[in-house]
Scaffold this motif. Sequence first.
Motif, short mmCIF file in Angstrom:
data_model
loop_
_atom_site.label_atom_id
_atom_site.label_comp_id
_atom_site.label_asym_id
_atom_site.label_seq_id
_atom_site.Cartn_x
_atom_site.Cartn_y
_atom_site.Cartn_z
N PHE A 216 23.62 36.75 -29.41
CA PHE A 216 22.17 36.92 -29.25
C PHE A 216 21.82 36.98 -27.77
N SER A 217 21.19 38.07 -27.37
CA SER A 217 20.79 38.20 -25.96
C SER A 217 19.47 37.52 -25.66
N GLY A 253 24.45 32.63 -22.51
CA GLY A 253 23.82 33.45 -21.49
C GLY A 253 22.58 34.19 -21.95
N GLY A 254 22.10 33.90 -23.17
CA GLY A 254 20.90 34.56 -23.67
C GLY A 254 19.64 33.89 -23.15
N ALA A 330 6.04 37.97 -25.59
CA ALA A 330 6.84 37.10 -24.72
C ALA A 330 8.33 37.38 -24.89
N LEU A 331 8.76 37.60 -26.12
CA LEU A 331 10.18 37.88 -26.36
C LEU A 331 10.57 39.22 -25.74
N LEU A 332 9.71 40.22 -25.87
CA LEU A 332 10.00 41.52 -25.27
C LEU A 332 10.05 41.42 -23.74
N TRP A 333 9.10 40.69 -23.16
CA TRP A 333 9.00 40.60 -21.70
C TRP A 333 10.12 39.75 -21.12
N PHE A 334 10.24 38.53 -21.57
CA PHE A 334 11.23 37.63 -20.98
C PHE A 334 12.66 38.00 -21.40
N GLY A 336 13.77 40.91 -21.39
CA GLY A 336 14.16 42.12 -20.68
C GLY A 336 14.17 43.35 -21.56
N LEU A 337 13.41 43.31 -22.63
CA LEU A 337 13.39 44.42 -23.59
C LEU A 337 12.28 45.43 -23.30
#
Length: 510
Positions: A216-217, A253-254, A330-334, A336-337
């Motif tokens: 999971f990234s 590292g995610g 928040a998930l998209l932004w933090f 890196g998506l």
Amino acid sequence: MSEPAAAASALLPGFAGGTLHHLRLDRPVPFDVEGRRVAVAAICDDSRAVTQGALFLLLPSACTGYEEGRVRRYCAEARARGAGCLVTVGLDLLLEPGMPHLALASMEQAGALLGRLLGTRDRPPRCIGVTGTDGKSSIVWMVRHALARKLGSAWSLGTLGWMRAADDCLPLDNTTPSLLTLHGVRADAGRAGVGALVCEVSSHGVAQQRIAGIPFSAALWSNLGRDHLEEHGGSERYRALKCRFMQQVAAGGGRVVGNGDHPVVVEELGRLEGACWYRRDEGGAAAPDTLAWSVEDGRRLCLAVAEGSVVVEDVPPAAFHHENLAAAAALLWFGGLAGLDDLPALLSSMPTPTGRMEQVAAGVYIDYAHTPEALAALLASARPLCRGRLLLLFGCGGGRDRAKRARMGEIAACGADALWITEDNPRDEDARAIAEEIAAGVAGRCPCRIEIDRGAAIADALRAKGPEDLLLIAGKGHESYIERDGVRQPWSDADCVRALLRQPPERRWA
């Protein structure tokens, strides 16, 4: 912006025979077991799905609580069907003499083996996880939808099923599917050139290590409430499972993201280096690790980070949808998506997730709320939309979480103007006994009727509904069945409402 149209729903080449328990490989893969080379043509985790040359994967969840004789019968059936080798996890038994047998010590080893056989190690697509008691399905829906807009395609796995597009979904046995299904879907996604795989990660999925070997990234934790506590042995163990998943992602590292308005999430994720947050905007500049959100006019979601701010237009009209959409952002932004300037195009005009405060008729909504916290959020979101009475129909499932029943009755009585208590997957319990436990929490606070037959309850609630009233039918949402005495019988709240309203008025309530 809309996502590309989907092809007709069908299992991709990896899964054969209409089942997610039989994964056919592109070509036979050489596999060394006990000094013997075996050509693996398929992988199966159900003895009934085994075909010639398949590897039979016997997982702990299939063995726990079973006597040795039953385990041996599974292996004998697999061999009779042509299995070429056997792989077990955490099972120290000599099962089929003469049959190649690899005994693994852990699910992590099983996950690594599947990654090697399927060729998915260190290969796309990116995997994103969402955990929490409530909101997982909606957040996953929104993130998948946004990434499909951005990347051209994105898939998700969860309560709503294996979703390859908004109009292309296959049912799953569990919110987080089996180890084999999860790895197989990831392999199929890679073959199909899918950009991302978004997964609901349930407490059972963590406890049974169904996510072993999945890199999971990024992952998000939405909240912690009451669900499956009896099955996990109490609230502390349930909490620990959520923590374990987030710790595993961080250790790999995610990026980990949490609800900064939820004390338990803040306490646990605050121990992890690099954790990021989404919080309601209370004014002032946003911290570098925080996305602050607020709502204007009920339909505009304002997002602010240290780098700037944007507005998402035409958001679904419910407070819990606003919070879930902020979580997705928040998930998209933090993670890196997506860039900050991408978020309005990716998230504006987001369709309502199936069965999540979904309007099925004028003034009638269905919702999946089945925990105290989710029911309270549903009622709070519906009240501003209601010009008359707020009517609520709901029940509680059998075989789990008895302690929440009276609490849900109390919440319902305090938040609604009239109640109908009915069945909701009673399983092996008496549906009337469940209803009476819920009614004990109502304690005469508001008018309440017990009608066990869910169809009759819906008909009665529709008959009582005035033109200014709003009716919430809670507990099942998207579900297409009612489970009674171990049998899942076809059922749809939405179909029931529509069928009743299609009838002539003189016959509608007969």
